[in-house]
Design a protein around this motif. Structure first.
Motif, mmCIF file in Angstrom:
data_model
loop_
_atom_site.group_PDB
_atom_site.id
_atom_site.type_symbol
_atom_site.label_atom_id
_atom_site.label_comp_id
_atom_site.label_asym_id
_atom_site.label_seq_id
_atom_site.Cartn_x
_atom_site.Cartn_y
_atom_site.Cartn_z
ATOM 1 N N ALA A 161 24.057 -0.249 25.165
ATOM 2 C CA ALA A 161 22.912 -0.847 24.474
ATOM 3 C C ALA A 161 22.109 -1.643 25.482
ATOM 4 O O ALA A 161 22.619 -2.026 26.547
ATOM 5 N N GLY A 162 20.859 -1.889 25.149
ATOM 6 C CA GLY A 162 20.042 -2.659 26.061
ATOM 7 C C GLY A 162 18.684 -2.992 25.493
ATOM 8 O O GLY A 162 18.333 -2.575 24.383
ATOM 9 N N TYR A 163 17.943 -3.752 26.260
ATOM 10 C CA TYR A 163 16.557 -4.039 25.894
ATOM 11 C C TYR A 163 15.726 -4.163 27.151
ATOM 12 O O TYR A 163 16.238 -4.465 28.241
ATOM 13 N N ALA A 164 14.449 -3.898 27.006
ATOM 14 C CA ALA A 164 13.480 -4.156 28.067
ATOM 15 C C ALA A 164 12.573 -5.277 27.587
ATOM 16 O O ALA A 164 12.146 -5.281 26.427
ATOM 17 N N LEU A 165 12.314 -6.224 28.452
ATOM 18 C CA LEU A 165 11.417 -7.338 28.150
ATOM 19 C C LEU A 165 10.177 -7.200 29.020
ATOM 20 O O LEU A 165 10.265 -7.200 30.248
ATOM 21 N N TYR A 166 9.016 -7.060 28.364
ATOM 22 C CA TYR A 166 7.759 -6.936 29.084
ATOM 23 C C TYR A 166 7.077 -8.304 29.072
ATOM 24 O O TYR A 166 6.284 -8.633 28.194
ATOM 25 N N GLY A 167 7.440 -9.129 30.044
ATOM 26 C CA GLY A 167 6.928 -10.490 30.126
ATOM 27 C C GLY A 167 6.217 -10.728 31.441
ATOM 28 O O GLY A 167 5.493 -9.872 31.934
ATOM 29 N N THR A 168 6.438 -11.895 32.049
ATOM 30 C CA THR A 168 5.821 -12.183 33.344
ATOM 31 C C THR A 168 6.294 -11.176 34.383
ATOM 32 O O THR A 168 5.592 -10.880 35.354
ATOM 33 N N SER A 169 7.502 -10.684 34.218
ATOM 34 C CA SER A 169 7.992 -9.520 34.947
ATOM 35 C C SER A 169 8.670 -8.635 33.908
ATOM 36 O O SER A 169 8.958 -9.074 32.797
ATOM 37 N N THR A 170 8.902 -7.387 34.252
ATOM 38 C CA THR A 170 9.582 -6.485 33.323
ATOM 39 C C THR A 170 11.057 -6.452 33.671
ATOM 40 O O THR A 170 11.429 -6.191 34.821
ATOM 41 N N MET A 171 11.898 -6.745 32.675
ATOM 42 C CA MET A 171 13.340 -6.745 32.883
ATOM 43 C C MET A 171 14.017 -5.726 31.983
ATOM 44 O O MET A 171 13.539 -5.454 30.873
ATOM 45 N N LEU A 172 15.104 -5.168 32.464
ATOM 46 C CA LEU A 172 15.967 -4.286 31.693
ATOM 47 C C LEU A 172 17.353 -4.913 31.686
ATOM 48 O O LEU A 172 17.924 -5.170 32.750
ATOM 49 N N VAL A 173 17.883 -5.176 30.494
ATOM 50 C CA VAL A 173 19.207 -5.780 30.341
ATOM 51 C C VAL A 173 20.083 -4.800 29.587
ATOM 52 O O VAL A 173 19.705 -4.335 28.505
#
Length: 336
Positions: free
Chosen positions: A158-170
């Motif tokens: 499972a995971g998520y991508a955060l499109y914020g000040t930088s793009t992260m994949l957790v």
């Protein structure tokens, strides 16, 4: 030290996967990561990409669809067909599952929220994507709707991508939680947050206070204690945060600790809650618990809930273990 890319990380950790997932899971996760990179590019362009704004249509939940909702959904569907290993996909934006049509038997099912918090797009606030990977049941050539109805404990990754000040994949594959940041120069995710662990207790809570009058008594009690601060029974002051994007809320709590709650209340009781079990609550619960936290409906462990429908809703309480245990205890006391 040379940066470790997402694909390199998967290759190095491949030995921890079960024999059934050894070859296939890294390929599927790389395809999902590619989808998130494409969505990130469109999100960052905003109005310049011509994809901002709402549509006249609504999704299966009656929510107004954003242009980016459908574009993100299309990107996920395309990425999910690359490897031939995904037999079927289900999304917040589709009433029924998408069943892949290929000669090779798919091993996995992909469920996802392609763009969580999309109402924030016009405000230029953080949005994200959430996904969960399940095994296609043994002997199933063409998956049906009931094959997707697996409890969260059956998730492979499972995971998520955060499109914020930088793009992260957790992500988690059941061996802890790792975070990756998109390097635009490389066009790849790079490991920046290895072995993420959530603090056991903290001084932040995230909840929509506008719904306070509709909450059940255990939630009312917990929040009242937080608001009482150092003079109350908790003996410390709390901060409240609310971004209206589950990805952003969970990411902050994963990094800084605290608790996120979207509980069942009088407004959502007939629907079972506000957030969707399969592609919002379960993947986030998997991540939080792999990082040392806890996830519950208030009455039972989140990943123990048996789904009865594709878009089933559920109450969500997750975060630092000590805080979640306190809220769960209040729910159990009410039952007694």
């Amino acid at each position: 030290m040379q940066a470790q890319t997402f694909s390199t990380f998967l290759a190095k950790t491949q030995r921890y996967f079960s024999s059934a997932d050894h070859d296939g899971l890294p390929r599927v996760l790389n395809d999902v990561a590619s989808a998130c990179i494409k969505i990130s590019s469109i999100v960052r362009l905003g109005a310049l990409a011509g994809t901002s704004g709402s549509l006249a249509s609504t999704n299966t939940h009656g929510e107004t669809q954003q242009v980016l909702d459908l574009e993100s959904n299309r990107i996920f569907l395309e990425a999910g067909q690359i490897s031939g290993l995904i037999a079927g996909m289900a999304s917040e934006e589709m009433e029924q599952p998408f069943i892949e049509n290929h000669q090779q038997k798919g091993r996995y099912l992909l469920v996802f929220d392609p763009l969580d918090g999309s109402s924030n797009i016009s405000l230029n606030l953080s949005v994200g994507s959430i996904f969960s990977i399940l095994r296609c049941p043994d002997g199933v050539e063409v998956p049906a709707l009931q094959d997707f109805l697996q409890p969260g404990s059956q998730q492979v990754a499972a995971g998520y991508a955060l499109y914020g000040t930088s793009t992260m994949l957790v992500i988690t594959t059941g061996q802890g939680v790792n975070g990756f940041t998109l390097d635009d120069a490389l066009g790849e995710f790079v490991l920046t947050h290895p072995d993420m662990a959530i603090p056991h207790e903290a001084k932040e809570f995230a909840i929509n206070m506008s719904n306070q009058r509709f909450w059940e008594l255990p939630v009312q009690r917990y929040i009242a204690e937080c608001l009482a601060g150092v003079e109350g029974v908790r003996g410390k002051d709390f901060n409240m945060r609310w971004v209206a994007s589950m990805v952003a809320e969970v990411h902050r709590i994963l990094v800084r600790g605290g608790i996120f709650m979207y509980p069942v209340d009088e407004k959502t009781r007939e629907r079972g809650g506000r957030l969707r079990l399969l592609y919002e609550a379960n993947p986030m619960a998997f991540i939080i618990e792999q990082a040392g936290g806890l996830a519950s409906t208030g009455y039972e462990p989140m990943m123990g809930v048996q789904p009865l429908s594709l878009h089933q809703r559920v109450g969500v309480i997750l975060g630092s273990k000590v805080e979640v245990e306190r809220v769960v205890a209040y729910h159990h006391q009410q039952q007694d």
